[in-house]
Design a protein around this motif. Structure first.
Motif, PDB file in Angstrom:
ATOM      1  N   VAL A   1     -19.238  10.229  34.515  1.00 29.58           N
ATOM      2  CA  VAL A   1     -19.515   8.801  34.713  1.00 29.58           C
ATOM      3  C   VAL A   1     -20.394   8.343  33.558  1.00 29.58           C
ATOM      4  N   VAL A   2     -19.996   7.264  32.896  1.00 24.86           N
ATOM      5  CA  VAL A   2     -20.719   6.776  31.717  1.00 24.86           C
ATOM      6  C   VAL A   2     -20.943   5.277  31.854  1.00 24.86           C
ATOM      7  N   PRO A   3     -21.893   4.718  31.103  1.00 25.09           N
ATOM      8  CA  PRO A   3     -22.040   3.261  31.071  1.00 25.09           C
ATOM      9  C   PRO A   3     -20.785   2.612  30.490  1.00 25.09           C
ATOM     10  N   PHE A   4     -20.535   1.349  30.858  1.00 24.86           N
ATOM     11  CA  PHE A   4     -19.332   0.674  30.369  1.00 24.86           C
ATOM     12  C   PHE A   4     -19.362   0.494  28.852  1.00 24.86           C
ATOM     13  N   THR A   5     -20.526   0.680  28.233  1.00 27.32           N
ATOM     14  CA  THR A   5     -20.655   0.537  26.780  1.00 27.32           C
ATOM     15  C   THR A   5     -20.315   1.827  26.026  1.00 27.32           C
TER      16      THR A   5
ATOM     17  N   THR B   1     -19.408  -3.167  38.423  1.00 30.89           N
ATOM     18  CA  THR B   1     -18.700  -2.538  37.314  1.00 30.89           C
ATOM     19  C   THR B   1     -19.626  -2.115  36.171  1.00 30.89           C
ATOM     20  N   ASP B   2     -20.794  -1.617  36.491  1.00 29.27           N
ATOM     21  CA  ASP B   2     -21.734  -1.226  35.443  1.00 29.27           C
ATOM     22  C   ASP B   2     -21.339   0.083  34.760  1.00 29.27           C
ATOM     23  N   ASN B   3     -20.684   0.982  35.491  1.00 24.18           N
ATOM     24  CA  ASN B   3     -20.359   2.297  34.958  1.00 24.18           C
ATOM     25  C   ASN B   3     -18.859   2.568  35.024  1.00 24.18           C
ATOM     26  N   ARG B   4     -18.424   3.569  34.259  1.00 28.02           N
ATOM     27  CA  ARG B   4     -17.018   3.943  34.213  1.00 28.02           C
ATOM     28  C   ARG B   4     -16.854   5.420  34.571  1.00 28.02           C
ATOM     29  N   MET B   5     -15.823   5.714  35.337  1.00 22.86           N
ATOM     30  CA  MET B   5     -15.426   7.072  35.669  1.00 22.86           C
ATOM     31  C   MET B   5     -14.327   7.478  34.687  1.00 22.86           C
ATOM     32  N   ILE B   6     -14.448   8.668  34.119  1.00 21.80           N
ATOM     33  CA  ILE B   6     -13.577   9.091  33.027  1.00 21.80           C
ATOM     34  C   ILE B   6     -12.936  10.436  33.363  1.00 21.80           C
ATOM     35  N   ALA B   7     -11.645  10.586  33.035  1.00 23.75           N
ATOM     36  CA  ALA B   7     -10.970  11.881  33.141  1.00 23.75           C
ATOM     37  C   ALA B   7     -10.184  12.126  31.859  1.00 23.75           C
TER      38      ALA B   7
END
Length: 232
Positions: free
Chosen positions: A167-171, A209-215
């Motif tokens: 999980v990362v910031p949207f930036t 929507t502050d953070n993003r989940m990434i795969a």
């Protein structure tokens, strides 16, 4: 007599004010409930119809010898199949990541690699509302398959990270680099040049929507697409 009437009128004025204020609050509450209902159910219904229309137009374009279809929702040339999400999961991929695109399926980040190419085929999709293509993102596991179906070829990617491992910031723009490198030293793809990667991005929280989940995944197979049939 007149004084009593004036007194009654004066005493009823505050009650009328409270009554009308209550009516306004009830109407505001109904509007809010309607908005929430539309966001969580209405947008999904509309987006599923858009996805079905785009799939139909893309298959028609393929039969006509074209690689892509230009639809009311954007240009699409590929479909995403994720067996973990069910046998009928088939969502179109559109060029770009505008609101209009993400309301109809996956968005392909401009400037990132195409299906099967060296680099990073980076995709974004909603986790809640607007069809929710990645609603079940946390259920993805290492080894799960992501199939990218184009007119002639099915590209099979295998996930090297789980759906909620990062999980990362949207930036955090590094996640869509050709070879994503985590500046914090955490989860990232194997740092080998020349890989053919896929990256899925979505909101990590359901209600903001502050953070993003990434795969992350890597290309493990390429098959000719059977005309007129799904890649199964």
């Amino acid at each position: 007599m007149g004084e009593r009437r004036r007194g009654a009128d004066a005493s009823s004025a505050p009650r009328r004010g409270v009554f009308y204020a209550g009516i306004v609050l009830v109407l505001a509450g109904l509007c809010l409930l309607g908005y929430v209902g539309w966001q969580f159910w209405g947008t999904n219904w509309v987006s599923h119809r858009h996805q079905a229309e785009a799939r139909k137009e893309l298959h028609a374009a393929w039969r006509g010898g074209h690689r892509a279809a230009t639809t009311d929702f954007g240009t699409t040339q590929a479909l995403i199949e994720i067996p973990r999400f069910g046998a009928d999961y088939e969502v179109p991929v559109f060029t770009g990541t505008s609101e209009e695109v993400l309301a109809a399926g996956f968005g392909h980040f401009t400037g990132t690699a195409g299906p099967g190419q060296v680099g990073n085929y980076a995709l974004a999709a909603h986790r809640v509302t607007h069809g929710e293509p990645l609603r079940q993102m946390p259920d993805l596991r290492v080894g799960d398959v992501i199939r990218v179906v184009t007119r002639d070829t099915t590209y099979v990617y295998t996930l090297t990270t789980g759906g909620d491992d990062l999980v990362v910031p949207f930036t955090a723009g590094w996640v869509i680099d050709p070879l994503p490198h985590n500046p914090d030293g955490g989860v990232e793809p194997a740092q080998r040049q020349g890989q053919r990667l896929i990256t899925l991005t979505t909101c990590s929280e359901l209600f903001h929507t502050d953070n993003r989940m990434i795969a992350f995944g890597v290309l493990t197979a390429t098959h000719p697409r059977s005309t007129g049939t799904r890649s199964r």
